[in-house]
Structure formats: structure tokens, C-alpha cells
Design a protein around this motif. Structure first.
Motif: not given
Length: 422
Positions: A128-137
Motif C-alpha cells: 500500500s502506498v500513501y502519498c501527500d497530494m499537496s505537491l504533484m511532483l
């Protein structure tokens, strides 16, 4: 002779309005900010932020509930990639979420306890991958790294299971249909080369509309009747000199600012710049004219300086999506596509991106080119119409003022003999 005299008088009035408009721009700090400072600084700021095009060593936290050789190998391969750096190990997802909330990491890799056992039982292993979506890069780097590592690790496991003897057999077994990843129109695959060319065109339109709207708001503030046309000034009696005088003023400013935006900035930051100067001139001429006349029309609909700022800032992001650059044009609903036809930035951004980033020719953007000229002509006629209405309003206010003064003078004349007789 009267025709030549009227033409000369109209040209003289247009030059007078041009000088007056230039003087007002120089004196108005708000207009100067949107005409000069914003077009100069905003492109540099955005381009500098995305100048690296890609991000490296994005910090992530790993929650390894498997604690097996296969899970550790997955983590090592992710850490060895150029885009991701394993900065922390957490005991559970709550601890990992705390690290993300404190901005110590930008993503989480959660490896479940049955990861290795599922793989060796010929079942699918899940990470499972959880990402901070505030910065697309950063999201792109974290997600793509996990995806590529899982593919590579899966290929290694497949080789062991097949028991191949040669490297050629292993290559065919693990990748029977090979592909070559070649990014077109954006060699670096970065965000700057992808979307910033369209943003440059949007900056040109928005700053023009904002500057013209603020200038019109100043003119209304100085007029006691909240009108754009000064009352009693004979040089503001004809529509065409007013429109041409203001147009010459804005064109002088944005001939320089437009060159800075579409020619200098892409070369400063090494964005794709494939268009010839002739192609850029052919597109920028109708685009600038359409933006100027569009701004003049919008300025007549705004009564206060603050209103134009609220309106144009609100529509900036939707207009970027409506260009079809950052969002597929085919996925935009028909109604919204019809709305986008009202704005010069829609076709200006499409034509500029295709010319400068994709290497298209003028024949490839002929539709956008002709539509920009149609918009320029339509908004010119509309600007003449709305300024003609402003002239009629100014005359009506002047007549009402004269009637009021005449009435006051008559009252004074009638009351004066009565006072002398008493």
C-alpha cells in the motif's frame, strides 16, 4: 476637406487619450503592479519553482509488518532509486501518519504481514502506498518508484520460477512485449515544460484584464457620476478615438510584456522553444488584440476596482483547465467548452503550446489562428458598443447637470427681487 479634418481631429483626440491613459497608468500603483511587476515576476517565480522539472530523494516512511527478506529487498530497491529516500521506519500506520502530518516525510509504504507468504504461494503480494497530494511532483516520484520496483522485483521472481537457462530466455519470459519509454514534447518529463507554457498565456490575459479593469475603476472613482467618460470634455465625444487611444496605450505596454512572456522566459529556463519568431508573431498579434479588447469590454462591466480582481482571480484556475493542456480537452463537457470559446486564452494557449512545445507549423494551428482574429474583431466591435453607451450616459448626465444648474439659477433670479422688495 471636412473628411480629412474630421480624420485629423479624431487622430488627435486618440493621441490625447493615449497620453492621458499612459499618465494614469504611471500614476496608479495598482495598474503598474499588474501591467509591469506581475508579468515580470510571476513567470520567474513559477518557472524557478519547477525549474528542476523532477524531484529527487523524496523522504518516505516504511511500515514493514512482514519483516522478511523479500520485504527488506523491496525497501532496499526503493531506497536505491534516485527519486525516493527511506527516511524513517514506523511500527504502525498511525505513527507513519504522524510523520506525514509533521511534514517529515511525503509518503508511506505499508508492507502487510502476509507479503512474502502470498508471493511464494503464487498469490499476489500487495504494497500500500500513501502519498501527500499537496505537491504533484512528490506524489509522482513516490508512486512511480513503488510501481517500477514492484515490476522489477516481480520479474526477478518470475525468472526463478521459470528456471530459464539463458539471458535471452529470461528477457522473453519476463517481458514478452517490450516497449521504449520516450517522452514527447516534454523531454524531461517534468511539470514545468508540460503546463507552464499555457500558464504564460493565461498570465498575459489575466494581467491585461486586471490592469485595464483597475484603470477603469480609477476613472469611475474620479467621475462623480461613476462613468468612464469625463463629462464636458469634447475630446471624448466620439467612440473610435476613445477605443483606439486606449488600445494604443495597452498595446505599447504588452508588446514588451508579451515578448518577455513567450520568448524570453522559455529560453531563460530551457523550456521547449521550437517556434520561429514569425510563427510567434503571427499568433501573438491576434491574441494580444483579442485580450486588449476583451479587457476593455470587461472594464465597462466593473464598477469598482476590487470587483475585477475578485472575478479574474476566481476564474484563473478554471480557465487553465479549459485550455485543454492540464486536463484532456476530450473530457471537458460540451457546455464548458462553449464557455471557453469566450476567452482568448483558450485558443492562444493551445496554439502557443503546439507551436513552441510540439514543433507545429502555422497550418497546424490555423483554426486557433482564425478564431483569435474573430475574437479580436468581435471584442473590438463590442468595446465600441459599450463605450458608445458610456458616451450616451455621459451626455445624459451633462444634460441633467445643466438642467439642474439652470433650475437653480432661475430660483435665485425669482427669489432675488422678492428679497430686495422686502
Amino acid at each position: 476637406m471636412s473628411i480629412f479634418h474630421n480624420a485629423y481631429q479624431g487622430l488627435e483626440n486618440a493621441c490625447y487619450i493615449w497620453r492621458k491613459e499612459m499618465t494614469q497608468i504611471v500614476k496608479d500603483e495598482g495598474v503598474l503592479i499588474f501591467f509591469i511587476i506581475v508579468p515580470l515576476v510571476y513567470p520567474l517565480l513559477y518557472s524557478w519553482i519547477y525549474n528542476n522539472e523532477t524531484v529527487r530523494d523524496v523522504p518516505v516512511v516504511v511500515v514493514d509488518q512482514s519483516h522478511t527478506a523479500l520485504s527488506r529487498k523491496f525497501v532496499r530497491m526503493c531506497d536505491a532509486s534516485p527519486d525516493v529516500r527511506v527516511a524513517y521506519y514506523a511500527q504502525d500506520l498511525d505513527e507513519a501518519r504522524s510523520l506525514v502530518s509533521r511534514q517529515l516525510v511525503k509518503g508511506v509504504y505499508l508492507i502487510p504481514s502476509d507479503f512474502e507468504s502470498n508471493v511464494y504461494r503464487m498469490q499476489q503480494g500487495v504494497v500500500s502506498v500513501y502519498c501527500d497530494m499537496s505537491l504533484m511532483l512528490t506524489y509522482k516520484a513516490i508512486f512511480q518508484t513503488a510501481q517500477l520496483v514492484s515490476i522489477e522485483l516481480g520479474n526477478e521472481l518470475k525468472k526463478k520460477a521459470l528456471g530459464s537457462y539463458t539471458a535471452r530466455e529470461e528477457a522473453i519470459a519476463t517481458r514478452p512485449l517490450d516497449y521504449a519509454d520516450v517522452p514527447i514534447f516534454s523531454p524531461s518529463g517534468g511539470y514545468g515544460s508540460f503546463v507552464l507554457p499555457a500558464v504564460l498565456i493565461l498570465i498575459l490575459q489575466q494581467t491585461l484584464v486586471l490592469g485595464i479593469g483597475l484603470s477603469a475603476g480609477t476613472a469611475r472613482d474620479e467621475n462623480p457620476y461613476r462613468n468612464l467618460i469625463p463629462i464636458g470634455d469634447p475630446r471624448y465625444e466620439d467612440t473610435l478615438p476613445i477605443v483606439l487611444g486606449k488600445f494604443m496605450c495597452y498595446l505599447m505596454v504588452y508588446a514588451v510584456m508579451g515578448t518577455w512572456l513567450v520568448v524570453v522566459v522559455p529560453r531563460l529556463f530551457n523550456f521547449p522553444h521550437l517556434a520561429t519568431w514569425q510563427s510567434l508573431l503571427n499568433i501573438m498579434t491576434p491574441l494580444t488584440l483579442a485580450c486588449i479588447f476583451f479587457g476593455m469590454v470587461m472594464s465597462c462591466m466593473v464598477k469598482y476596482r476590487e470587483n475585477v480582481m475578485l472575478m479574474m482571480v476566481f476564474v484563473s484556475v478554471p480557465l487553465l483547465f479549459l485550455t485543454g493542456v492540464s486536463w484532456p480537452q476530450s473530457n471537458i463537457p460540451g457546455f464548458l467548452q462553449g464557455v471557453s470559446w469566450l476567452f482568448p486564452s483558450t485558443f492562444g494557449a493551445r496554439a502557443y503550446v503546439r507551436l513552441n512545445s510540439m514543433g507545429a507549423t502555422m497550418s497546424d494551428v490555423s483554426m486557433e489562428y482564425y478564431i483569435l482574429w474573430i475574437q479580436a474583431g468581435a471584442y473590438f466591435l463590442l468595446a465600441c458598443a459599450v463605450y458608445r453607451f458610456q458616451i450616451f450616459q455621459s451626455r445624459r448626465y451633462a444634460i441633467e447637470r445643466l438642467e439642474f444648474l439652470r433650475h437653480k439659477r432661475q430660483e435665485k433670479q425669482t427669489t432675488a427681487p422678492a428679497e430686495s422688495a422686502s
